[in-house]
Design a protein around this motif. Structure first.
Motif, PDB file in Angstrom:
ATOM      1  N   LEU A 117      26.628  18.090 -45.805  1.00 31.12           N
ATOM      2  CA  LEU A 117      26.435  19.536 -45.987  1.00 31.12           C
ATOM      3  C   LEU A 117      26.489  19.917 -47.464  1.00 31.12           C
ATOM      4  N   GLU A 118      27.312  19.209 -48.229  1.00 36.39           N
ATOM      5  CA  GLU A 118      27.490  19.538 -49.636  1.00 36.39           C
ATOM      6  C   GLU A 118      26.205  19.337 -50.450  1.00 36.39           C
ATOM      7  N   THR A 170      24.307  35.256 -41.077  1.00 36.70           N
ATOM      8  CA  THR A 170      24.342  35.486 -42.516  1.00 36.70           C
ATOM      9  C   THR A 170      24.075  34.168 -43.231  1.00 36.70           C
ATOM     10  N   VAL A 171      23.838  34.260 -44.533  1.00 35.40           N
ATOM     11  CA  VAL A 171      23.622  33.074 -45.352  1.00 35.40           C
ATOM     12  C   VAL A 171      24.600  33.119 -46.519  1.00 35.40           C
ATOM     13  N   ALA A 172      25.065  31.962 -46.950  1.00 33.07           N
ATOM     14  CA  ALA A 172      26.030  31.900 -48.057  1.00 33.07           C
ATOM     15  C   ALA A 172      25.779  30.639 -48.871  1.00 33.07           C
ATOM     16  N   ARG A 173      26.270  30.664 -50.090  1.00 37.48           N
ATOM     17  CA  ARG A 173      26.149  29.498 -50.964  1.00 37.48           C
ATOM     18  C   ARG A 173      27.269  28.506 -50.651  1.00 37.48           C
ATOM     19  N   VAL A 174      26.916  27.232 -50.553  1.00 38.96           N
ATOM     20  CA  VAL A 174      27.900  26.174 -50.326  1.00 38.96           C
ATOM     21  C   VAL A 174      28.410  25.705 -51.681  1.00 38.96           C
ATOM     22  N   GLU A 175      29.659  26.036 -51.979  1.00 33.48           N
ATOM     23  CA  GLU A 175      30.252  25.654 -53.258  1.00 33.48           C
ATOM     24  C   GLU A 175      30.857  24.251 -53.207  1.00 33.48           C
ATOM     25  N   ALA A 176      31.550  23.939 -52.117  1.00 28.55           N
ATOM     26  CA  ALA A 176      32.209  22.631 -52.011  1.00 28.55           C
ATOM     27  C   ALA A 176      32.627  22.390 -50.566  1.00 28.55           C
ATOM     28  N   VAL A 177      32.820  21.112 -50.244  1.00 26.45           N
ATOM     29  CA  VAL A 177      33.291  20.705 -48.915  1.00 26.45           C
ATOM     30  C   VAL A 177      34.494  19.791 -49.121  1.00 26.45           C
ATOM     31  N   HIS A 178      35.547  20.059 -48.362  1.00 31.24           N
ATOM     32  CA  HIS A 178      36.765  19.257 -48.480  1.00 31.24           C
ATOM     33  C   HIS A 178      37.416  19.144 -47.106  1.00 31.24           C
ATOM     34  N   GLY A 179      37.433  17.933 -46.555  1.00 33.03           N
ATOM     35  CA  GLY A 179      38.032  17.740 -45.234  1.00 33.03           C
ATOM     36  C   GLY A 179      37.337  18.577 -44.182  1.00 33.03           C
ATOM     37  N   HIS A 180      38.100  19.450 -43.515  1.00 33.76           N
ATOM     38  CA  HIS A 180      37.518  20.322 -42.494  1.00 33.76           C
ATOM     39  C   HIS A 180      37.301  21.741 -43.023  1.00 33.76           C
ATOM     40  N   MET A 181      37.170  21.873 -44.355  1.00 37.97           N
ATOM     41  CA  MET A 181      36.988  23.187 -44.972  1.00 37.97           C
ATOM     42  C   MET A 181      35.720  23.209 -45.826  1.00 37.97           C
TER      43      MET A 181
END
Length: 391
Positions: free
Chosen positions: A130-131, A191-202
């Motif tokens: 996803l990142e 809605t749509v949003a910018r993916v800043e970062a992925v960490h574990g389940h967050m």
């Protein structure tokens, strides 16, 4: 002497033969017992496999029957159709209340939220890859709708409004399906949003228009080649974004000191890295007129409703309540607006006080820690968790 030796040899041979015979009999008996046990195990295994196959076939048949029942035409009674869904995650947003939450995504680039998935339903492996996307779609529930429980428990008795107020039409009404109003027959948002970062389940998101605590049903990656439609047509009133843009945003002399005092208490739990980021966030949010249409058109209504010159907008522009309409009908056109109405924006756990004049100039007066936040309300994610990934 020779006879004795012969007799001894004969006895020895006889004894040896007897022992061998007995051993063979014992071995044969043990072999038969082992064969019996092997057959029992084989039969048990076959029975278990047959039972497991039967259960699997039973589950497949049940799933097929359920799918058929769900997909069969329901034109005679749509309420019979049921699609059980359960949230897979929760939004922890900088927007503590509906008031001030942007009406559309990406209008406030600094608006951050942490999407926390339920680790029992969504393992971290589900987020791998996803990142690599810059943006994602988010499907969620309008959980703050006041009629939500009635809508789901007694759908036949719940009547939604066919027309809702539209901010760009200055309070004018439009069919609910021609708007993005949260008050819908099925209260589901997209809605749509910018993916800043992925960490574990967050997942850390920005540009969000989601209030804190929003339940999330699903997310999907944004694909520009098919999700962005060139030349898409929209009504003229949708294009009038400048109607909601303010002329200017400025800060009072006392603002910086009041924000500094608050920052000492909120720094460890904030999604932001500095005082400057918080101030820029407030600037971006208040660059749009977040007041309801009734407050914009009749600012004196807030004064008469609350008994002072302070207004806290807790209703949505699209809400249509007869009690509110009756109140507006009893306010005369000659009533003079309050010259110094103070509005409140609840943002990132802060109570931001501001004023706006008739020309759309916003002055942010001061900021204070929101008193309603419990002391034990610890945010599960903060900037410190993400600073390494944000650079």
């Amino acid at each position: 002497m020779g006879g004795s030796n012969g007799e001894f040899k004969w006895l020895t041979a006889t004894f040896t033969l007897a022992i061998a015979t007995i051993s063979v009999c014992v071995l044969r008996k043990k072999w038969r017992v082992m064969e019996s046990k092997v057959r029992e195990l084989e039969n048990s295994l076959k029975a278990s496999l047959k039972k497991s196959a039967g259960e699997r076939q039973g589950r497949i048949r049940a799933q097929q029957a359920l799918r058929k029942a769900l997909l069969q035409p329901m034109s005679d009674n749509l309420e019979r159709a049921c699609y059980p869904m359960k949230p897979i995650g929760i939004i922890h947003s900088c927007f503590s209340a509906r008031n001030g939450t942007p009406r559309q995504p990406l209008l406030v680039p600094l608006a951050r939220a942490c999407l926390m998935f339920d680790p029992e339903r969504v393992p971290p492996a589900s987020l791998e890859g996803l990142e690599e996307y810059s943006h994602c779609w988010i499907i969620y529930v309008f959980h703050l709708n006041t009629d939500l429980e009635k809508l789901w428990k007694e759908p036949s008795k719940s009547k939604f409004k066919a027309k809702v107020r539209v901010p760009r039409l200055k309070g004018g009404r439009m069919g609910v399906f021609a708007t993005r109003s949260p008050h819908r027959p099925s209260p589901i948002g997209l809605t749509v949003a910018r993916v800043e970062a992925v960490h574990g389940h967050m997942v850390l998101l920005s540009g969000v228009d989601l209030v804190d605590g929003t339940p999330v049903l699903d997310i999907k990656p944004y694909l520009p080649y098919c999700d962005s439609i060139q030349g898409a047509a929209v009504p003229e009133w949708v294009m009038a974004d400048n109607l909601l843009a303010v002329s200017s945003v400025s800060f009072s002399e006392d603002f910086a000191s009041s924000l500094a005092d608050c920052w000492k208490r909120m720094e460890q739990q904030s999604l932001y890295s500095s005082l400057d980021e918080i101030q820029r966030l407030i600037n971006q949010v208040l660059s749009w007129d977040i007041r309801s249409s009734s407050q914009r058109n009749r600012p004196h209504k807030s004064m008469l409703t609350l008994g002072n010159c302070h207004a806290v907008d807790s209703t949505s522009d699209s809400e249509n309540h007869s009690a509110g309409e009756a109140l507006e009908q009893h306010i005369t056109e000659q009533a003079a607006p309050c010259a110094d109405i103070v509005y409140h924006l609840i943002l990132e756990g802060l109570d931001v006080s501001y004023k706006i004049d008739g020309d759309g100039n916003v002055v942010v007066d001061r900021v204070a820690i929101q008193s309603e936040i419990p002391k034990n309300n610890q945010r599960p994610c903060n900037y410190g968790m993400w600073k390494d990934k944000l650079g």
